[in-house]
Design a protein around this motif. Structure first.
Motif: not given
Lengths: 176, 238
Positions: B26-39
């Motif tokens: 679920a977190f990996r899916r969220h990362l696709v759309d969340c640049s803050e979390c990716r950063d």
């Protein structure tokens, strides 16, 4: 690494020679049993060889990549509960430890690096260091850690995040 | 609570592999759309990667290398026999013409397919000193459990090439299709491809990727689709 991905056994051997010691050491630190550590390290290297896992230069060093795979396999071994029985029964601990001698400048540098990172970890507040240690080296999930430490799940996650942040700041350019 | 707030505290646990598998997906899916979390993930990743380097080094038993190399050499010998026969492979599908061009990978086989029934040869070599950009792809692990991809864009911006490695074969009756995202719209790139036994494949993108914001890959019926029928499993920001 391209040659390893293309199935060159000599290239693979070179990768093992360079990183096998660190891989085994990490596995041993996690599982605490020499035989299981050997299995974990072997599984990790064979997965690199067989699945042609692709190293991506932009994601970091080869060493970090290899150790990430070893860590993953170590977590699998811990969560398959292979380790806990042997840990209770084993008395190996000290007598089987063979610390790597400092033969080359590279090995000296790596030992120094290990000391630096350990010192940085020791500067973390107790609870942050503990949750990170239980998670990373113990293979426990955040839920298990919350239960073990009688701590809310959100607190565990927060301390993991803060601990990594502090570690990042302490190590600074050394981890860049 | 917004999505980001819901997942923000998972970054540390994810890096330490302390998230149960479903939560990690679920977190990996969220990362696709969340640049803050990716950063934040990229910011904290070096700290997580430093942890194994804190371990006191121990000498591995000689048996570890011995048993590893026995297996590796035996499998390499076996592969060597198979690959000597199969250096060039041809795939045939009903509407796809496949042409193998000059192979620049060391020991690799590249298969290239274009959905308009015209085959392009794949040539990974740099031509005449032309600068080439290579862009790494984001692979959605909830959809593809393994594999990597990259986009190679010649400096002149002519036909770009998508190269994949270790991808699982698409489900029976399906093929990988390439899309171009421009100005918020997703259109077929005119390229379909399959992968070989070793998970390798490639596709030339006719017309290149000028003006595109991203190149996407989905799994579509064997004749391709006019619109994606699923979420992109590979995404390459251009």
């Amino acid at each position: 690494m391209d040659l390893v991905a293309d199935g060159d056994p000599r290239a693979f051997e070179a990768v093992y020679d360079r990183h096998g010691g660190a891989a085994f050491s990490l596995a041993y630190r996690m599982v605490g049993d020499r035989t299981i550590a050997e299995d974990v390290a072997q599984e990790a290297f064979l997965s690199i060889w067989r699945s042609r896992l692709r190293y991506q230069r932009e994601r970091g060093s080869v060493r970090s990549w290899v150790l990430g795979i070893v860590h993953h396999r170590g977590i699998d071994a811990l969560r398959r509960n292979l380790v806990h029985e042997r840990r209770r029964a084993s008395a190996e601990g000290i007598e089987e430890r063979q610390e790597a001698p400092e033969r080359t400048e590279l090995e000296v540098a790596r030992r120094d690096e290990a000391r630096t990172v350990r010192e940085a970890i020791e500067t973390l507040p107790d609870q942050q260091g503990r949750v990170i240690d239980l998670a990373y080296f113990g293979g426990f999930t955040h839920t298990e850690i919350a239960e073990m430490l009688s701590m809310p799940l959100g607190t565990v996650k927060g301390r993991m995040r803060l601990g990594l942040e502090k570690l990042r700041n302490t190590l600074g350019p050394e981890v860049a | 609570m917004g999505d980001h707030e819901h997942y923000a505290d998972d970054v540390g646990a994810y890096l330490l592999r302390a998230l149960p598998e479903l939560d990690a997906q679920a977190f990996r899916r969220h990362l696709v759309d969340c640049s803050e979390c990716r950063d934040e993930l990229e910011h904290l990743r070096p700290a997580a990667e430093a942890l194994p380097r804190s371990v006191e080094p121990f000498v591995p038993p000689p048996s570890l290398k011995r048993s590893l190399m026995e297996v590796v050499k035996a499998e390499a010998r076996e592969r060597g026999g198979v690959e000597a026969v199969g250096r060039r492979r041809l795939f045939s599908r009903s509407r796809l013409a496949i042409v193998t061009a000059r192979v620049a990978f060391a020991g690799a086989v590249a298969v290239l397919v274009v959905g308009a029934a015209i085959g392009f040869g794949l040539d990974r070599a740099t031509r005449g000193g032309e600068a080439r950009r290579t862009i790494a792809a984001h692979v959605d692990r909830s959809m593809l459990s393994r594999g990597s991809a990259r986009l190679e864009v010649p400096g002149a911006g002519r036909s770009a090439t998508l190269v994949v490695r270790d991808l699982p074969p698409p489900p029976a009756g399906k093929v990988y299709e390439v899309w171009i995202e421009r100005a918020g719209r997703v259109r077929p790139a005119g390229a379909l491809f399959d992968v070989g036994r070793d998970g390798r494949g490639a596709a030339a993108i006719p017309g290149g990727v000028r003006g595109a914001s991203a190149v996407l890959v989905t799994r579509e019926p064997s004749r391709g689709s006019l619109r994606p029928t699923e979420r992109a499993s590979i995404r390459i920001p251009v």
